[in-house]
Scaffold this motif. Structure first.
Motif, PDB file in Angstrom:
ATOM      1  N   LEU A 489       0.830  -1.207   0.000  1.00  0.00           N
ATOM      2  CA  LEU A 489       0.000   0.000   0.000  1.00  0.00           C
ATOM      3  C   LEU A 489       0.862   1.254   0.000  1.00  0.00           C
ATOM      4  CD1 LEU A 489      -2.986  -0.877   2.390  1.00  0.00           C
ATOM      5  CD2 LEU A 489      -2.778  -1.172  -0.086  1.00  0.00           C
ATOM      6  N   ASP A 490       2.008   1.215   0.695  1.00  0.00           N
ATOM      7  CA  ASP A 490       2.939   2.347   0.664  1.00  0.00           C
ATOM      8  C   ASP A 490       3.419   2.612  -0.758  1.00  0.00           C
ATOM      9  OD1 ASP A 490       3.238   3.378   3.323  1.00  0.00           O
ATOM     10  OD2 ASP A 490       4.184   1.488   3.865  1.00  0.00           O
ATOM     11  N   GLU A 491       3.749   1.543  -1.469  1.00  0.00           N
ATOM     12  CA  GLU A 491       4.247   1.695  -2.839  1.00  0.00           C
ATOM     13  C   GLU A 491       3.147   2.153  -3.778  1.00  0.00           C
ATOM     14  OE1 GLU A 491       7.779  -1.711  -2.624  1.00  0.00           O
ATOM     15  OE2 GLU A 491       5.730  -2.269  -3.184  1.00  0.00           O
ATOM     16  N   ILE A 492       1.921   1.698  -3.532  1.00  0.00           N
ATOM     17  CA  ILE A 492       0.782   2.170  -4.336  1.00  0.00           C
ATOM     18  C   ILE A 492       0.579   3.664  -4.121  1.00  0.00           C
ATOM     19  CG2 ILE A 492      -1.727   2.032  -4.592  1.00  0.00           C
ATOM     20  CD1 ILE A 492      -1.522  -0.963  -4.075  1.00  0.00           C
ATOM     21  N   ALA A 493       0.682   4.096  -2.874  1.00  0.00           N
ATOM     22  CA  ALA A 493       0.537   5.528  -2.577  1.00  0.00           C
ATOM     23  C   ALA A 493       1.605   6.331  -3.301  1.00  0.00           C
ATOM     24  CB  ALA A 493       0.605   5.761  -1.070  1.00  0.00           C
ATOM     25  N   ALA A 494       2.845   5.844  -3.270  1.00  0.00           N
ATOM     26  CA  ALA A 494       3.928   6.548  -3.961  1.00  0.00           C
ATOM     27  C   ALA A 494       3.698   6.561  -5.471  1.00  0.00           C
ATOM     28  CB  ALA A 494       5.272   5.892  -3.622  1.00  0.00           C
ATOM     29  N   ARG A 495       3.236   5.436  -6.024  1.00  0.00           N
ATOM     30  CA  ARG A 495       2.972   5.345  -7.465  1.00  0.00           C
ATOM     31  C   ARG A 495       1.900   6.352  -7.886  1.00  0.00           C
ATOM     32  NH1 ARG A 495       2.907   0.987 -11.224  1.00  0.00           N
ATOM     33  NH2 ARG A 495       4.716   0.201 -10.065  1.00  0.00           N
ATOM     34  N   ARG A 496       0.868   6.535  -7.004  1.00  0.00           N
ATOM     35  CA  ARG A 496      -0.246   7.418  -7.363  1.00  0.00           C
ATOM     36  C   ARG A 496      -0.058   8.849  -6.857  1.00  0.00           C
ATOM     37  NH1 ARG A 496      -5.049   6.808  -5.686  1.00  0.00           N
ATOM     38  NH2 ARG A 496      -5.913   7.505  -7.676  1.00  0.00           N
ATOM     39  N   HIS A 497       1.061   9.088  -6.159  1.00  0.00           N
ATOM     40  CA  HIS A 497       1.373  10.426  -5.645  1.00  0.00           C
ATOM     41  C   HIS A 497       0.291  10.939  -4.699  1.00  0.00           C
ATOM     42  CE1 HIS A 497       4.610  10.539  -8.568  1.00  0.00           C
ATOM     43  NE2 HIS A 497       3.745  10.257  -9.520  1.00  0.00           N
ATOM     44  N   VAL A 498      -0.190  10.052  -3.846  1.00  0.00           N
ATOM     45  CA  VAL A 498      -1.159  10.428  -2.815  1.00  0.00           C
ATOM     46  C   VAL A 498      -0.660   9.880  -1.478  1.00  0.00           C
ATOM     47  CG1 VAL A 498      -3.112  10.462  -4.405  1.00  0.00           C
ATOM     48  CG2 VAL A 498      -2.579   8.360  -3.173  1.00  0.00           C
TER      49      VAL A 498
END
Length: 532
Positions: A489-498
């Motif tokens: 989830l941390d990496e998803i947040a970074a990928r989506r810039h949120v």
């Protein structure tokens, strides 16, 4: 001036039991060893950077607020309260560095999360008092470190302060970092029962748990609130000039209207530019400033808050004005009045317009509006605007109803409105908190350029079969696709810039709409529904 140690009796240890004198001597020796070891350990917990005002770049000296702090330093208790990024620490640090004249020493302590551990708090209190020259070496051992309970050590410390010949000013920054517990209680005792020779200046994002009404009535309280911390035109002009940006008076006024004088927003606007850009482009690209502010607001303001407060602030970001009845219609909360009072008084997040009406800082409101779309999609934003339109219509305010209807893409008629309401696209302007102005330029447009381009419309994505997955937003669908990968989830947040909190909220929405409780089940259900 004598140290605090001179005012305090030395601690005495009981004699060893007469039954076994030798055993008692060994026990006493072990006790002294443990105490000395504890003091050594405490000394190792001290961070010297917490004992001095934080260093900052070019800071505007704010004479009008310096005068308030000067007055507070002559009184018993001063409270500097404001939302994140309002410039509390910068104000206090610049006040100290401006060469404030006091009748005694000044001690500074910046609190943080780790000071919730009483041992660490004791160590830092001892260190900052020694650094100010008020506590001798024995004072720390006798008053603070020698007492296993930090709360019980405060009365002796206060008694010692009362014997001083000259006052000491103790600045406690970031008090909000202390959670309810022994450490927080000790600091509150120190502030509440401070003798005449101890002047406490406390900076926090929330009001401390003190009888402030009694202090006000007794004339013992000096307050610097969010409204005081907001920059004036002269201070804004000085801030930009120090960053190499010369603004016209009209530009300064517009910058203040769209920022609400919020220190963090102004600071980012003044320095936001690329190496090959002219300084003035920070105004023409206001949306970049809003994005940077959004990251700060989410991390420092929204995520630490209770879920109910988050919901209220996010959903009311479509409103230019707030009152209990309208907020209840928007959020469904019957305790809206109490929540508005609390957010206004305790956290200083809302500014009173009159007895019943509040408004948010326009720049913080823009950041919240961006997060509202990220979490719930623009369909929810449209729905909230329509509720606001209906409320204003029912309360006989057609022009305000017209504005919200226009923003929501609804059709009239609205009694009293001069023209029929057009039917625009549903998209939300990137820097606008709701597409509705309040007569004070609170729509978040660039201070130089015209309104910023609209973002693409985000509409709910229904499932193909119609059984599950109804109402997935485009953001939730994008997160759902990323759930099929090995990304955390941390990496998803970074990928989506949120923020991580945003991703967690969207994942919960996906699970709820797909009627599952785990990641793998969500992916399997989405494939069965044809969503992947």
């Amino acid at each position: 001036m004598g140290g605090i140690a001179a005012c305090l009796p030395r601690r005495r240890h009981r004699a060893a039991p007469t039954v076994d004198e030798e055993k008692g001597k060994r026990s006493m020796a072990c006790h002294h060893c443990r105490q000395e070891s504890g003091l050594a350990d405490a000394a190792g917990l001290v961070f010297s950077t917490k004992l001095a005002p934080p260093r900052a770049g070019s800071v505007v000296e704010r004479a009008r607020l310096f005068r308030l702090l000067d007055e507070g330093a002559r009184g018993r208790f001063t409270m500097v309260i404001g939302p994140p990024g309002s410039g509390k620490s910068a104000l206090l640090a610049s006040w100290v560095r401006a060469g404030v004249t006091l009748s005694g020493p000044l001690a500074w302590l910046t609190l943080d999360e780790e000071d919730n551990e009483p041992t660490r708090l004791r160590a830092h209190l001892v260190a900052t008092l020694r650094r100010a020259g008020t506590a001798g070496p024995a004072a720390g051992g006798d008053v603070l470190a020698g007492e296993p309970c930090v709360e019980r050590s405060v009365p002796a410390l206060l008694e010692a302060f009362g014997a001083l010949s000259a006052p000491i000013v103790l600045v406690l920054d970031d008090f909000h970092e202390l959670r309810p517990g022994p450490a927080r209680n000790a600091v509150l005792q120190l502030a509440r029962h401070a003798p005449a020779c101890l002047r406490v200046i406390l900076a926090s994002r929330q009001e401390p748990d003190l009888p402030l009404h009694k202090m006000r009535a007794a004339g013992e309280l000096t307050e610097v609130r969010g409204a005081d911390l907001a920059f004036t035109e002269a201070e804004t002009d000085e801030l930009f000039r120090r960053a190499g940006v010369d603004l016209t008076p009209d530009q300064v006024a517009q910058v203040l209207r769209v920022s609400g004088g919020w220190a963090m927003g102004l600071q980012l606007a003044a320095v936001t530019r690329s190496e090959d850009e002219d300084c003035r482009t920070c105004l023409e690209r206001w949306s970049k400033v809003v994005r940077l502010c959004s990251d700060f607001v989410l991390g420092e303001l929204l995520e630490p808050m209770r879920a109910e407060d988050q919901e209220l602030l996010l959903r009311t970001s479509v409103l230019s004005r707030l009152n209990a009845s309208l907020v209840q219609a928007i959020t469904g909360r019957i305790d809206a009045s109490r929540m508005l009072r609390r957010l206004s008084a305790e956290q200083d997040l809302l500014t009173r317009v009159d007895e019943w009406t509040y408004r948010q800082n326009p720049m913080i409101r823009q950041a919240l509006a961006r997060e509202l779309i990220e979490r719930y999609g623009s369909a929810e934003v449209v729905s909230l605007r329509r509720v606001a339109c209906e409320w204003y219509t029912a309360h006989g305010m057609p022009e305000q109803a017209r504005q919200y209807a226009t923003a929501a893409g609804a059709l009239g008629p609205f009694p009293g409105a001069s023209d029929p309401v057009p039917h625009p696209s549903v998209g939300l302007p990137e820097a606008s908190p709701g597409g509705v102005t309040d007569g004070e330029g609170d729509q978040g447009a660039s201070p130089v350029a015209g309104p910023l381009p609209q973002r693409g419309t985000t509409r709910p994505v229904p499932s193909r079969s119609g059984a599950y997955g109804q109402g997935l937003t485009a953001s939730e669908l994008e997160v759902l696709r990323l759930l099929t990968t090995d990304l955390t989830l941390d990496e998803i947040a970074a990928r989506r810039h949120v923020s991580l909190n945003t991703v967690k909220t969207q994942v919960k929405g996906v699970y709820r709409k797909l009627r599952v409780g785990r990641r793998r089940a969500a992916v399997e259900a989405a494939r069965l529904e044809g969503l992947l």
